[in-house]
Scaffold this active site. Structure first.
Site, PDB file in Angstrom:
ATOM      1  N   HIS A   1       0.686  -1.065   0.162  1.00 49.62           N
ATOM      2  CA  HIS A   1      -0.203   0.001  -0.027  1.00 49.62           C
ATOM      3  C   HIS A   1       1.022   1.310   0.050  1.00 49.62           C
ATOM      4  CE1 HIS A   1      -2.914   2.859   1.224  1.00 49.62           C
ATOM      5  NE2 HIS A   1      -2.288   2.979   2.138  1.00 49.62           N
TER       6      HIS A   1
ATOM      7  N   HIS B   1       3.774   7.528   4.986  1.00 46.93           N
ATOM      8  CA  HIS B   1       2.502   7.972   5.592  1.00 46.93           C
ATOM      9  C   HIS B   1       1.745   7.211   6.680  1.00 46.93           C
ATOM     10  CE1 HIS B   1      -0.019   5.636   2.624  1.00 46.93           C
ATOM     11  NE2 HIS B   1      -1.144   5.848   3.577  1.00 46.93           N
TER      12      HIS B   1
ATOM     13  N   GLU C   1       0.985   5.888  12.393  1.00 45.67           N
ATOM     14  CA  GLU C   1      -0.082   5.245  12.939  1.00 45.67           C
ATOM     15  C   GLU C   1      -0.019   3.637  13.209  1.00 45.67           C
ATOM     16  OE1 GLU C   1      -2.699   7.097  13.621  1.00 45.67           O
ATOM     17  OE2 GLU C   1      -4.593   5.795  13.362  1.00 45.67           O
ATOM     18  N   ASP C   2       0.583   3.168  12.186  1.00 44.27           N
ATOM     19  CA  ASP C   2       0.653   1.715  12.169  1.00 44.27           C
ATOM     20  C   ASP C   2       1.620   0.926  12.814  1.00 44.27           C
ATOM     21  OD1 ASP C   2      -2.220   1.663  11.413  1.00 44.27           O
ATOM     22  OD2 ASP C   2      -1.362   1.939   9.297  1.00 44.27           O
TER      23      ASP C   2
ATOM     24  N   ASP D   1      -3.444   8.235  -1.232  1.00 51.11           N
ATOM     25  CA  ASP D   1      -3.734   7.221  -0.200  1.00 51.11           C
ATOM     26  C   ASP D   1      -5.328   6.774  -0.407  1.00 51.11           C
ATOM     27  OD1 ASP D   1      -3.655   5.632   2.269  1.00 51.11           O
ATOM     28  OD2 ASP D   1      -4.756   7.564   3.410  1.00 51.11           O
TER      29      ASP D   1
ATOM     30  N   ASP E   1     -20.024  13.427 -26.599  1.00 50.71           N
ATOM     31  CA  ASP E   1     -18.560  13.497 -26.179  1.00 50.71           C
ATOM     32  C   ASP E   1     -18.142  12.105 -25.443  1.00 50.71           C
ATOM     33  OD1 ASP E   1     -19.974  13.905 -24.076  1.00 50.71           O
ATOM     34  OD2 ASP E   1     -18.698  15.419 -23.353  1.00 50.71           O
TER      35      ASP E   1
HETATM   36 MN    MN Z   1      -2.733   4.643   3.985  1.00 49.15          MN
END
Ligand code: MN
Length: 497
Positions: free
Chosen positions: A55, A79, A83-84, A145, A266
């Protein structure tokens, strides 16, 4: 010969997404972030079953696709680290510096914002808006993300899928639109559409496929023919490609035309990119010499750009076999602006002496904006930067420098209740941009509005109900009047006291 450091096989592969404009220093920074995040996420697995780091590197690859500066790509890789994983923002700051750490920190904070329906909507928007005003690079990371999350949304349970798809349609797509990022907007809408209205989605998708099948050969022929003629005439910088309308955008158009697809010209179109504006008109002339234009279908959005700044020449022509083909003619720069919008300003300059000149200017402008967050010039600056995104919302400043967003035509009373119901209940006067004004004056974006209160005032004025715009203010006024209407007993008690 061996390089100074041996690259991991994985990074070697990632490097292929970085085009030649990234310097050795850029690549070294990205590699460092890559290996750091890979190590930090070791052993973690996503719901899809892939390693978590897949990811992170996909998000970074999307930022590289936008050709954003190396710091943004590095922050993109990192990123989800704080957090993880066990690593903190401070660790990232020590390792990669303040700038990258602050982007990562802002993405982490934004990640905590979740769409839970109407009432949370304004708050989400405000947070996105503030993040954007402080550092638009954070929004690019958040977009990349979310885009990867949409690509892998199938792996989540139904309830979560719907919540995220709604959030994307209600918040991400409109912001992408206002930032001029047409490609992101289109993809966000299509993914959301797929999960929110699966039946309509597959029907529209089917229509698109039919159209591509039907017009494919004619487009192929026209493409070769036009390319040849333009080059023969010496038009500079010619590049042609076909494009298919985004699914959700077709769906919207069909709703407007009562599902009459024959009115939508279009769905598939051919794009002609050329060097400059004179070349656009030259190409239009050559095209009309080759094929008969359809009357009334020529649109000059170069002379008269759309309100969002979109520029192109549009025309529909009959090809030699009577099919109607739509052409869009624009310069390469207009194309970048349309597809990538604000992000295009962040790219490295294609050529020239100082590669980051534009980028540096943006940095300066954004830094300036940040400083001016508490002044009335703020909205004006945002407008100049084409960030005037919420046409039906206004942003009003309080003397403390808070930004309060309200629906259009809101009044000082709406603002007072948005700040605190006691401020509302005790409001007696207002000053807008330093001038005394009446409490029902409609506020405008950028107004600095001060509410003057009388501490002894007990109840709001019932007449306010005639002009307040927000439900919040209305309910608070009614509550106050209902709850505090002095009954006989309590008014008697007052006298006793
Ligand atoms: Mn993420």
């Amino acid at each position: 010969m061996f390089g100074p450091t041996a690259m991991s096989v994985e990074f070697e592969k990632f490097r292929e997404v970085l085009d030649s404009r990234y310097s050795q220093d850029d690549i070294a920074l990205i590699e460092r972030a890559f290996e750091y995040a890979k190590e930090a996420h070791t052993g973690q697995v996503r719901v899809t079953g892939e390693p978590y780091f897949a990811h992170s590197s996909t998000v970074a690859a999307k930022l590289a696709d936008l050709k954003l500066p190396s710091e943004v790509i590095a922050a993109g890789i990192l990123h989800d680290v704080p957090e993880d994983t066990a690593r903190t923002i401070d660790d990232i700051s020590r390792e990669f510096g303040e700038d990258i750490a602050s982007m990562v920190g802002a993405v982490t904070k934004l990640g905590k914002v979740k769409y839970r329906g109407e009432d949370r909507y304004a708050e989400n928007l405000r947070k996105m808006f503030v993040a954007m005003a402080q550092d638009v690079r954070v929004i690019f990371i958040k977009f990349a993300d979310r885009m990867h999350n949409m690509e892998t949304l199938y792996a989540l349970e139904e309830k979560k899928r719907v919540r995220i798809a709604k959030e994307v349609l209600e918040i991400y797509a409109p912001i992408a639109n206002r930032l001029g990022m047409g490609e992101y907007r289109g993809l966000f809408e299509d993914y959301a559409f797929k999960y929110l209205q699966p039946k309509e989605y597959s029907w529209t998708q089917h229509l698109l496929e039919e159209r591509v099948k039907k017009f494919g050969p004619a487009m192929e022929r026209a493409l070769k023919n036009v390319d040849f003629e333009l080059r023969k005439s010496g038009v500079q910088g010619v590049e042609l490609h076909g494009r298919v309308k985004h699914c959700y955008s077709l769906h919207r158009k069909l709703l407007r035309y009562k599902s009459d697809i024959s009115k939508v010209y279009d769905i598939v179109a051919l794009r002609i990119l050329v060097k400059d504006i004179p070349a656009c008109y030259a190409a239009l002339g050559i095209l009309h010499g080759l094929y008969t234009p359809l009357p009334g279908r020529i649109k000059d959005y170069i002379a008269q750009p759309k309100p969002n700044g979109y520029q192109s020449l549009h025309t529909s022509v009959f090809d030699d076999q009577g099919s109607v083909l739509e052409f869009q003619i624009r310069t390469h720069q207009m194309h970048e602006e349309t597809e990538y919008g604000v992000a295009a300003h962040w790219r490295y300059k294609e050529s020239g002496t100082t590669p980051n000149e534009r980028q540096v200017r943006w940095m300066e402008e954004l830094a300036q904006i940040q400083k001016e967050l508490s002044t009335t010039d703020f909205m004006q600056h945002l407008n100049e930067l084409k960030l005037d995104m919420f046409s039906d919302r206004i942003f009003v400043f309080t003397p403390r420098g808070d930004v309060i967003d309200l629906p259009e035509h809101s009044t000082p009373i709406d603002l007072a209740y948005a700040i605190h119901s006691e401020i509302g209940n005790k409001a007696v006067q207002t000053r807008i941009n330093g001038e005394i004004a009446s409490l029902d004056t409609p506020l405008k974006s950028g107004d600095l509005c001060e509410i003057i209160v009388d501490r002894n005032r007990q109840l709001p004025n019932e007449d306010w109900l005639n002009f307040v715009k927000t439900r919040h203010a209305r309910e608070k006024i009614k509550d106050a009047l209902r709850g505090n209407k002095p009954g006989l007993w309590s008014s008697l008690m007052k006298h006793v006291r």
